[in-house]
Design a protein around this motif. Structure first.
Motif: not given
Lengths: 427, 92
Positions: A22, A25-32, A53, A101, A292, A294-295, A409
């Motif tokens: 989880d 999952c909580s980080v994905l929306p921000t990065a996307f 994605v 990741s 993921p 994408w950096k 990061d």
């Protein structure tokens, strides 16, 4: 009835660590959102890949579980050298495995040296940490002897999940290609055992045609990126398409990539570009960028440049060169498969001068202003090959920037400074 | 983690019970010219992952109307301050 979007029941059935997963999952929306939704004027066709994605650990994993319930087997792979065609010929499903990741790296470091490349550490961490559904779903993992780090990692992973390892020769003499053809035949035997389906010449040939179709579709998308007047798709979006191509059903991937190519070709005809005229064009070469990750693409494309080609496993290496569809008997098809896969110019080969020639040729074909040669930290072969590649590029009059990075990061601001200066220099 | 852009722009996220509903809605509202985009579901909107539709706040009412007229299924619409910051540099 519509499929319910909450995936916790699925993940629990896969014995995943829900609490830790989880966090990811909580980080994905921000990065996307920051990476993809900050872009302007994206192709309409990207909606499909955005959907995949947006629910990357839900939609496709549920499909795989549903197919397993019908008796099909899932083969997880890491690398472009594993011939999907063989598994598909026996009604198997091939899926890529997550490894892009930082989230999975600390778990991998419990078992592996810290000075090993993050892709390897993340892959093991995702499996043993039970935080990636694809690793949980795979009936068998298919490894390949592309690097020493992976080989030793497989020994640890094999204690947790069935694994078949393909021996990839590290030279490209005729006898090496023949050796790999034999390895493909052995993989065929393995696939028959796992799936319980007999490999036939007809099914193998059909699978070769299917995967060639995917290669052609992805190549069509890339072809549009050669245009000098219009850049119809960002490198970040093209990378996403490539990353998902490792996971998606190949027939659907082909259909969606062809639809996207249709749109991009129309954009060229209409003069619709994602970037302003004069934006500096960059070719990325080096280590793979597993989802993921994408950096680098995001930093480059928010620093005034556009990426128009990726010469790596999540780029041209995945689709360049077709398998010869002429042969129809096993021996001929195994040889044709071996010839195609052994043309991939990975740094695990010695010598590997063909990669240098290929990068220079791609730089010309895609009309780039500069090349960024990137390698994941502790990837020895790519790092060692870098000076020769970079000298060849400079000799060819192509500016090049060497970047070593990982999934963290921490170096983002340094990368922004260096890449920004490089782009400015190109002007 | 960095903060979202502190600007005043408000975005609306249309939430769904399935990705198929989301894609149906996307196709329909796009045909009406709504500036909709496929998005992940922000954690501020719901605690589970999933596909959402991102639409400008001034088009949310139009989306609701289209959904009603065409019997398109959705769960609810959540308005949030813009969540997108391309210079945040927080990756997965």
């Amino acid at each position: 009835m519509a499929e319910v979007i909450d995936r916790h029941e699925l993940w629990a059935s896969l014995d995943m660590d829900l609490e830790t997963h989880d966090v990811l999952c909580s980080v994905l929306p921000t990065a996307f959102g920051d990476t993809f939704l900050s872009q302007e004027n994206r192709p309409e066709g990207m909606a499909f890949w955005d959907m995949v994605v947006a629910d990357v650990h839900g939609i496709r994993p549920q499909e795989l579980v549903d197919e397993q319930a019908k008796g099909r087997k899932v083969f997880g792979t890491f690398c472009t050298y594993v011939p999907d065609e063989v598994a598909i010929a026996c009604n198997g499903i091939v899926t890529g495995l997550c490894g892009g990741s930082q989230f999975w790296v600390p778990e991998g470091e419990k078992y592996l040296p810290a000075d090993m490349c993050p892709l390897i550490k993340a892959s093991l961490g995702a499996r043993l940490g039970k935080t990636c559904p694809f690793f949980r779903i795979a009936d068998q993992i298919v490894g390949e002897t592309t690097c020493d780090g992976k080989k030793k990692m497989y020994e640890i992973m094999a204690k947790d999940v069935p694994m078949h390892i393909m021996e990839l020769p590290h030279q490209k003499r005729d006898k090496d290609v023949k050796y790999f053809a034999d390895e493909i035949a052995l993989f065929g035997k393995n696939v028959e055992e796992v799936t319980g389906v007999t490999l036939t010449e007809e099914n193998l040939h059909a699978a070769i045609e299917l995967i060639n179709g995917r290669r052609k579709a992805l190549a069509r998308v890339y072809e549009t990126r050669k245009n000098t007047d219009v850049i119809p798709i960002s490198g970040t979006d093209a990378l996403l398409m490539m990353q998902i191509a490792f996971f998606d059903d190949p027939a659907r991937c082909t259909e969606m990539a062809n639809k996207l190519a249709d749109e991009l070709e129309q954009r060229i005809a209409d003069g619709v570009s994602v970037f302003p005229a004069g934006t500096k064009r960059i070719l990325i070469t080096g280590t793979p960028m597993a989802i993921p990750n994408w950096k680098l693409h995001h930093i480059v494309e928010t620093s005034g440049a556009a990426i128009v080609c990726e010469e790596n496993c999540t780029g041209t290496k995945f689709f360049t060169n077709l398998v010869d569809e002429g042969p129809t008997d096993f021996a001929g098809m195994y040889q044709a498969l071996a010839e195609r896969y052994m043309k991939i110019n990975c740094t695990c080969f010695t010598p590997n001068e063909a990669r240098i020639d290929e990068v220079i040729q791609l730089a010309k074909d895609y009309h780039v202003d500069g090349v960024i040669n990137t390698n994941l930290k502790f990837c020895t072969t790519f790092k060692t090959e870098a000076p020769a590649l970079e000298k060849a590029l400079e000799d060819a009059g192509i500016p090049v920037l060497d970047i070593e990075t990982d999934y963290t990061d921490n170096d983002a601001e340094q990368l922004r400074t260096r890449i920004g200066a490089f782009v400015e220099m190109l002007s | 983690m960095g903060e979202a852009n502190p600007g005043v722009r408000i975005d609306c996220y249309v939430l769904f019970e399935s990705h198929t509903d989301a894609m149906d809605m996307f196709a329909r509202v796009r045909s009406y010219g709504v500036d909709a985009r496929i998005s992940t579901t922000p954690r501020q909107a719901r605690s589970s992952c999933g596909v959402a539709l991102l639409v400008p706040s001034d088009q949310a009412t139009q989306v609701e109307r289209i959904a009603q007229e065409e019997s398109l299924a959705y769960e609810r619409i959540v308005a949030l301050p813009c969540q997108i910051n391309p210079k945040r540099d927080v990756y997965c």
